[in-house]
Design a protein around this motif. Structure first.
Motif, short mmCIF file in Angstrom:
data_model
loop_
_atom_site.label_atom_id
_atom_site.label_comp_id
_atom_site.label_asym_id
_atom_site.label_seq_id
_atom_site.Cartn_x
_atom_site.Cartn_y
_atom_site.Cartn_z
N HIS A 22 -6.02 -6.36 5.76
CA HIS A 22 -4.95 -6.07 5.62
C HIS A 22 -4.56 -4.90 4.22
O HIS A 22 -3.29 -5.71 3.37
N ALA A 35 0.88 -6.09 4.98
CA ALA A 35 -0.54 -5.24 4.94
C ALA A 35 0.15 -5.31 2.87
O ALA A 35 0.94 -5.27 2.72
N HIS A 39 -3.91 2.22 7.67
CA HIS A 39 -3.59 0.32 7.66
C HIS A 39 -5.22 -0.08 8.14
O HIS A 39 -5.63 0.62 8.88
#
Ligand code: ZN
Ligand code: FE
Length: 256
Positions: free
Chosen positions: A23, A45, A18
């Motif tokens: 995002h 995300a 991540h």
């Protein structure tokens, strides 16, 4: 870059990377799509990349659904896996580099489990630790079966990983650690680091806790498949030849 470990099937892990600033997320070896989609939703995300280590179905099974959901996504895999990975667009070779978030991973070519297996290594940078995504090549306490490769190839592949910094986190694709360490004890039972690790892992697994990630340092001190040049392992294999030691050890584990 934050790594999320998503359990799936009976003993697989999918790893989701991540990037909280952009995002975005990338995923390593999505056996299925649903755990990935759930985690993406929880993080808010968008998925931008799939990093595949090798073509087995428990590593690529979610590809098509993720591609359908995110048509702009890039699918990475080994050059030798051409034709075996759904949606593959990038054909990687040893030494190639791939970027995600503010990190750049180096590609290792690791034949042995399959003829095309690769790993993604993000070296440490600034305050962030080194991360290795090694599929079914190096496991916590063990290594992958030789489905398409030779003992000499697998030994060379594991040798590359053994050279990484001890602090490197090892994200392997299966929760096989307890069984692996039971085998390890049968060939290296006098190793105090191994005894200690086994006790910890046994306790963790009794509470269904994951044992991944491991580290290169821990694997070097306790994983017999990284210890082909140690006298205790060579005597268990009844040879002092590294390739023979590895081959016999792998054969013993196959029967274990
Ligand atoms: Zn596999
Ligand atoms: Fe697998």
């Amino acid at each position: 870059m934050q790594v999320y470990r998503l359990p799936v099937l009976s003993d697989n892990y999918i790893f989701l990377l991540h990037d909280p600033d952009r995002h975005t997320a990338a995923v390593v070896d999505p056996a299925r799509s649903h755990p990935v989609l759930e985690q993406l939703q929880a993080l808010g995300a968008e998925l931008t990349a799939i990093f595949i280590t090798h073509h087995h179905s428990d590593h690529i099974g979610g590809n098509q659904e993720l591609i359908d959901r995110f048509p702009q996504i890039k699918v990475y895999g080994g050059a030798e896996d051409r034709g075996r990975i759904p949606g593959q667009q990038v054909f990687l070779q040893a030494g190639d580099r791939v970027s995600f978030a503010n990190r750049t991973a180096e590609v290792f070519f690791l034949p042995g489990h399959t003829k095309a297996h690769i790993a993604y290594y993000f070296p440490p940078s600034n305050s962030e630790i080194g991360e290795l995504f090694c599929g079914d090549t190096l496991f916590a306490g063990g290594c992958g079966r030789l489905k398409e490769g030779t003992p000499a190839q697998m030994l060379a592949s594991l040798g590359q990983l053994r050279n990484l910094p001890d602090s490197t986190r090892v994200w392997c694709a299966h929760e096989y650690t307890l069984n692996n360490l039971q085998f390890a004890l049968s060939v290296d039972g006098d190793n105090p680091d191994l005894q200690q690790r086994f006790a910890k892992v046994k306790e963790a697994r009794s509470r269904s806790q994951p044992t991944i990630p491991s580290s290169i340092g821990l694997e070097k001190s306790t994983n017999p498949f990284l210890r082909w040049d140690f006298p205790s392992i060579q005597s268990a294999a009844n040879t002092s030849d590294p390739v023979q030691t590895f081959a016999r050890l792998r054969g013993m584990k196959d029967q274990f």
